[in-house]
Structures are given as C-alpha cells and as structure tokens.
Design an enzyme around this catalytic site. Structure first.
Site, PDB file in Angstrom:
ATOM      1  N   THR A 155       0.825  -1.202   0.000  1.00 24.95           N
ATOM      2  CA  THR A 155       0.000   0.000   0.000  1.00 24.95           C
ATOM      3  C   THR A 155       0.861   1.255   0.000  1.00 24.95           C
ATOM      4  OG1 THR A 155      -1.661  -1.206   1.264  1.00 24.95           O
ATOM      5  CG2 THR A 155      -1.811   1.201   1.299  1.00 24.95           C
ATOM      6  N   CYS A 156       1.839   1.300   0.871  1.00 19.63           N
ATOM      7  CA  CYS A 156       2.634   2.519   1.061  1.00 19.63           C
ATOM      8  C   CYS A 156       3.246   2.990  -0.250  1.00 19.63           C
ATOM      9  CB  CYS A 156       3.722   2.231   2.098  1.00 19.63           C
ATOM     10  SG  CYS A 156       4.885   3.571   2.273  1.00 19.63           S
ATOM     11  N   CYS A 180       1.422   6.146   1.119  1.00 16.86           N
ATOM     12  CA  CYS A 180       2.315   7.235   1.525  1.00 16.86           C
ATOM     13  C   CYS A 180       3.062   7.887   0.358  1.00 16.86           C
ATOM     14  CB  CYS A 180       3.371   6.724   2.498  1.00 16.86           C
ATOM     15  SG  CYS A 180       2.919   5.271   3.457  1.00 16.86           S
ATOM     16  N   LYS A 191       0.874   9.586  -2.396  1.00 17.12           N
ATOM     17  CA  LYS A 191       0.195  10.686  -1.686  1.00 17.12           C
ATOM     18  C   LYS A 191       1.126  11.877  -1.505  1.00 17.12           C
ATOM     19  CE  LYS A 191       0.663  11.072   2.370  1.00 17.12           C
ATOM     20  NZ  LYS A 191      -0.013  10.291   3.378  1.00 17.12           N
ATOM     21  N   TYR A 204      -7.558  10.685   8.269  1.00 10.92           N
ATOM     22  CA  TYR A 204      -6.301  10.966   7.577  1.00 10.92           C
ATOM     23  C   TYR A 204      -6.509  11.122   6.063  1.00 10.92           C
ATOM     24  CZ  TYR A 204      -2.915   9.306  11.226  1.00 10.92           C
ATOM     25  OH  TYR A 204      -2.120   9.126  12.320  1.00 10.92           O
ATOM     26  N   GLU A 220      -6.315  14.555   3.706  1.00  9.28           N
ATOM     27  CA  GLU A 220      -5.148  14.648   2.809  1.00  9.28           C
ATOM     28  C   GLU A 220      -5.595  14.759   1.351  1.00  9.28           C
ATOM     29  OE1 GLU A 220      -1.632  12.344   5.292  1.00  9.28           O
ATOM     30  OE2 GLU A 220      -2.615  11.252   3.699  1.00  9.28           O
ATOM     31  N   ASP A 270      -0.810  -3.754   9.128  1.00 13.27           N
ATOM     32  CA  ASP A 270      -2.205  -3.292   9.134  1.00 13.27           C
ATOM     33  C   ASP A 270      -3.190  -4.415   9.439  1.00 13.27           C
ATOM     34  OD1 ASP A 270      -1.280  -0.803   8.502  1.00 13.27           O
ATOM     35  OD2 ASP A 270      -2.425  -0.584   6.650  1.00 13.27           O
ATOM     36  N   THR A 300       3.169   2.963   8.160  1.00  6.99           N
ATOM     37  CA  THR A 300       4.292   2.225   7.579  1.00  6.99           C
ATOM     38  C   THR A 300       5.430   1.981   8.574  1.00  6.99           C
ATOM     39  OG1 THR A 300       3.798   2.796   5.320  1.00  6.99           O
ATOM     40  CG2 THR A 300       6.115   2.429   5.833  1.00  6.99           C
ATOM     41  N   HIS A 357      16.699  29.703  14.859  1.00 12.75           N
ATOM     42  CA  HIS A 357      16.029  30.943  14.509  1.00 12.75           C
ATOM     43  C   HIS A 357      16.434  31.418  13.113  1.00 12.75           C
ATOM     44  CE1 HIS A 357      13.939  34.651  15.324  1.00 12.75           C
ATOM     45  NE2 HIS A 357      14.964  35.302  14.811  1.00 12.75           N
ATOM     46  N   GLU A 359      11.164  26.655  16.590  1.00 18.86           N
ATOM     47  CA  GLU A 359      11.695  27.232  17.836  1.00 18.86           C
ATOM     48  C   GLU A 359      10.583  27.538  18.832  1.00 18.86           C
ATOM     49  OE1 GLU A 359      13.576  31.152  17.565  1.00 18.86           O
ATOM     50  OE2 GLU A 359      12.461  31.538  15.730  1.00 18.86           O
TER      51      GLU A 359
END
Ligand code: FAD
Ligand code: NDP
Length: 475
Positions: free
Chosen positions: A50-51, A56, A59, A185, A189, A312, A320, A446, A451
């Site tokens: 799937t990933c 992932c 996507k 999710y 997304e 899963d 993942t 910075h 920060e």
C-alpha cells in the site's frame, strides 16, 4: 546471533514464508534472510504494498504537486513575476507511475540480493505449515501474514459510483468537482490535494470536528483553518445517504439533511479494514479481534503457534514505520533472538499531510486527562513567516501537554508548515523522557517555526497541578 532455525527445519521448503510483499512483509523477509533463514515472499499485486503503490509515496508526490499552486500564489510577494500555463495531469501521472515502478524494482532487487525467493502471485494458506502460490505447494516452518488492509465503503445505494484512495492515484483526469466523504487521515489529505490542484472540492464529514482521536486543539484549529482559509467547502454533520448518476454533473450525492451535492468524482475515505478473507485463514487456528484484526501476542504469534502476523492486518497502528518495526521484531524473534526487542508503541509520531499539515506525538490533552495525569497545557498560535510576508492569513498552532507532577512532556502537537519534519525530532526527545524544563533549556533554531516548541512559557490551562513547577516555566 542465535542459531537460525533452518538447522531444525530441514523438512520444510522454507524457514519463513511471508504472505504479502508490503512494508512489513518485505522488511521481515530481509531481516530474516540476513539472519540466515531460508525465506520466500508471495505478493499478489505490487511490491512495496500500500505505502509504495497507493499510499504514503504517491500521496506525498501528489501533495508536493498540489502545493505548487500556493507557492506560485505566494511567489509574487517575494518578487517573482511568474506566469503559469496550466497543468499537465497526464504527464504528472505518468511521471508518478515511473517513479513507483522504480521503487518496485528497488524492492525486487532488495529481495533478490537478500536471497529471498519471490512469488508474484496470490498465496493461499492450506494449514499451519503449508501454502500454495502460482500452482506450487510449498511448506514453511513459520508463516508470516503481512497482507495489510483495504478501503472500506459504507453500503449505501449508489456507492458503486464512488472511488477510493486506491483509484484516486490513477485518475485519468483531474476532477472538476470532487466530493470527498470522511474526516480522517485520507479524507483530509486527499481533499487538500484535490483542492490544491484546483478541483472544486467538498469535504463531507459526519462529525463536527475533523480527525477524531487527535488532540482537541489540533482538531479545532484544523477544522477552522479548512473552513475559513482553504478553498475546500467543508460540510460538517453531513451524512451521504444515496448517490445517483447525473447527466450534467456526473453524480449527485443526497444528504440526510435534504441537501444535494453534485460532483464528477466522489471519493470515499471512510476507513480501512484488515485483509483477512479469501486466502485460507479458515484452514488455520488464527483468531480475530472484534474489529476483525488478527489476534497476536507480543511476539506477533497468532493462536496458531507457527503463524505470525504484523502490520495493518494486526492493526495496532496503521502506519508504515510501525509495520516496518513489527517486521524487524518478528524476524529477530524467530531468527536472531539476541537482537529482538519489542516494538515501543508509546509516543509514535505521526503526520497528516493535509493543508495545513499536522504533526503529533504522544498523548492528546484529553487522553492525558483520561489516564489520570494532572496536565499543564502550553499553546501558541502565530502566522508563519512565509504566510505573513506573502499576505496569507494561515495560522500555525503548537501545543505541549506536560505532566504537572513530573514536568515530563506527554504530548506535542502542531498544525502548520513542515509539521511532519518538526515532530520527528520531538519524538526522540519525548522517547528519552524529556521534561518541559529540557525543552526550555534547549536553544531554538532561529528563525523557524520549530523554535516555538522551546519558547512556550505560559500555561494556558491546567488540571489541578500538585506542586510548584520548575524554573523557566510558568509562575
Ligand atoms: P501493505 O503495505 O498493505 O502490504 C500488504 C501486501 O500484501 C499488499 O501488497 C497486498 O497486495 C499483499 N497481499 C494481500 N493478500 C495477499 C495474498 N493472499 N497473497 C499475496 N499477497 C497478498 N502510513 C504512513 O506511515 N504515512 C503515510 O503518509 C501514509 N499514507 C497513507 C496514505 C494512504 C492513501 C493509505 C491507504 C495508507 C497510508 N499509510 C501511511 C498507511 C500505510 O500505507 C500502511 O500502514 C502500510 O502500508 C501497512 O503495511 P503492511 O505491510 O501491513 O501492508
Ligand atoms: P480513518 O480511520 O483515519 O478515518 C475514517 C473516517 O471515515 C473517519 O472520519 C470516520 O468518521 C469516517 N467514517 C467511517 N465510517 C463511515 C461511514 N459509514 N460513513 C461516513 N463516514 C464514515 O481512516 P482513513 O481511511 O482516513 O485512513 C486509514 C488509516 O490509514 C489511518 O487510520 C492511518 O492509520 C493510515 N493513514 C496514515 C496516513 C499518514 O500517516 N499520513 C495517511 C493516510 C492513512 P468518525 O471519525 O466519525 O468515525
């Protein structure tokens, strides 16, 4: 390293037969082979699972593509005079497919180089030690089930007109008007991606705040940002009851409140369920939880002592890196016991790659309270520099959940640019038990959004703190 069990398993074709060549299965196969085990993997569709193929990786590629729209918009404020001449969807998809093919090939080489036998076919388990794939009957001392999950769609009239995330990454053209159903999710997304690319996008969620189970601050902030500052048309408390084909728009979704939504693409992102049917589990002693996941013990052993399961299909956390960690753990447990250590399921960082993006690790405020902690809450809301300079109103949000008794940081949550990149480092600190004082004593980078995590000083809420706090934190 302990002795590979192949010594004791000469009668079997393999020491380990892995069903499923996704994130978890491939990792387990490679680690087992590296420890000297004789290993085979069966994969019915695509290496990487799937990933790599429908999760992932595509996507994130789509998200990068969609983000250009806002970069182009902001560029003018930074002095760039750009003219954009459209978007080549077909070219983009072809390039994405080529990249995925490259990754599939890499996975194949990794297996071959690890001396793992690969069977590109659907495996069926015949019993505790036997499988069949590509017409061959094979035996193994241990079988590992790493078959992942698949999208779930509710059974409403007309649901066959909708697509899922599996189809989304192969659409032949960008939808003109898209309806995304769900509030988890995948829904947020993919709605962000569609709207980023310029599709008129409606996101219909049955609840009143997106991303159930996330920290309430995150949920509120994201829901507000999407409602007020994105081009997504967010419909809350929206229940689709029926989908009808429509000559003009493509489809019409009829809502329980009587509204109708027209779209040429309706995408359901209403959860995923474990892949447990149709490959012979009934021939084994494997048992299931109420939610349908495979029951395993801490070493991923199912109720059938020679059959293990990870990822899963076990469903501890459908991510993942979790499948990878479980793959490593089970392979070491079987073939390299000295190196075995259980997967730590606390403080697993996770990101939602929506716009604005989310990074989160550890306990939400509500879960911390539920677990009996007295917590101090630190929050910050600000316009990130890029937004402020380019005139965007987008706000970032950061939050720390601190144990008022021990000063330990229990949760860190963020909505805003680069949230995924920022939260990874915080997860290390939290896994090492960092306190709020450790955060306060850390010098910031910075100028950065990150920060802010080391400069939040003001408690905005507390639940019965028991003793005074440490220097550097609130009065
Ligand atoms: P899978 O990767 O699903 O692999 C299972 C494999 O088994 C599949 O290739 C399947 O074809 C094969 N198989 C099934 N049955 C058989 C059989 N009988 N014989 C042979 N082969 C079989 N996670 C993240 O951490 N970050 C993200 O950004 C992220 N984004 C995601 C986006 C989407 C749209 C989706 C759907 C998921 C996303 N995930 C993400 C979740 C992640 O993809 C999964 O948690 C992960 O892939 C699970 O790995 P697995 O090894 O358990 O299963
Ligand atoms: P989620 O469980 O995250 O969300 C499912 C959504 O669908 C929820 O909003 C739920 O509503 C809603 N829903 C469920 N049933 C129905 C129904 N019958 N009608 C209407 N709405 C319904 O699942 P996803 O599919 O979004 O993702 C599956 C998993 O994949 C995730 O949990 C995550 O582990 C993984 N993933 C990880 C990603 C990442 O790491 N970035 C990205 C994508 C997926 P309610 O909240 O009311 O229950």
């Amino acid at each position: 390293m302990s002795q590979p069990s192949s010594v004791a398993s000469r009668d079997f074709d393999y020491d380990l037969f892995v069903v499923g060549g996704g994130s978890g299965g491939i990792r387990a196969a490679r680690v087992a082979a590296a420890a000297g085990a004789r290993v085979a993997v069966a994969e019915e569709k695509y290496l990487g699972g799937t990933c790599v193929n429908v999760g992932c990786v595509p996507k994130k590629i789509f998200m990068y593509g969609a983000e250009y729209a806002s970069h182009f918009r902001q560029a003018k404020a930074f002095g760039w005079d750009l003219s954009v001449h459209g978007f080549d969807w077909k070219g983009f998809i072809a390039h994405k497919n080529a990249e995925i093919q490259r990754l599939n090939d890499i996975y194949r080489s990794l297996l071959v180089n690890s001396k793992v036998d690969l069977y590109m076919g659907r495996a069926t388990i015949l019993g505790s030690h036997d499988v069949t794939v590509l017409g061959k009957r094979l035996s193994a001392k241990n079988i590992l089930i790493a078959v992942g999950g698949r999208p779930y769609k509710p059974d409403i009239p007309g649901i066959e007109h909708s697509i899922t995330s599996d189809d989304f990454f192969f659409l032949e053209k960008l939808p003109r008007r898209a309806l995304v159903v769900g509030g988890g999710y995948i829904a947020v997304e993919l709605a962000s991606i569609l709207s980023g690319f310029g599709a008129e996008t409606v996101l219909a969620y049955r609840g009143d705040k997106l991303l159930r189970d996330f920290d309430e601050g995150i949920r509120e902030h994201l829901t507000q940002e999407i409602k007020e500052r994105s081009s997504i048309d967010l419909r809350l408390r929206a229940n689709v009851e029926r989908i009808l084909p429509d000559n003009q728009s493509g489809y019409r979704a009829l809502l329980a409140n009587g509204e109708e939504l027209a779209a040429d693409c309706i995408l359901y992102a209403t959860g995923r369920y474990p892949n447990v049917g149709g490959f012979g589990l009934e021939n084994t002693g494997v048992t299931f939880s109420q939610q349908g996941f495979i029951d395993v013990d801490v070493c991923y052993r199912t109720r059938d002592p020679n059959i293990f399961a990870i990822g899963d299909v076990v469903g501890y956390s459908q991510l993942t890196p979790v499948a990878l960690a479980e793959g490593t753990a089970v392979a070491r447990y079987l073939f390299d016991k000295d190196a075995f250590h259980p997967v730590a399921y606390t403080a697993i960082p996770t990101a939602v790659f929506c716009t604005p993006s989310i990074g989160t690790v550890g306990l939400s405020e509500q879960l911390a309270e539920k677990h009996g902690y007295n917590v101090w809450i630190y929050e910050s809301k600000f316009r990130p520099m890029r937004s402020a300079f380019s005139g965007d109103q987008a706000q970032a949000f950061m939050k720390l959940v601190v144990d008022a008794n021990t000063d330990k940081v229990l949760g860190a949550h963020m909505v805003g640019p680069d949230a995924a990149e920022i939260i990874q480092g915080l997860a290390i600190a939290m896994n090492k038990g960092a306190t709020k004082r450790d955060f306060d004593l850390t010098i910031g980078v910075h100028p950065s959004a990150a920060e802010e995590f080391v400069t939040m000083r003001q408690v905005v809420r507390e639940t019965q703190p028991k003793h005074p706090h440490l220097e550097g934190t609130p009065p």
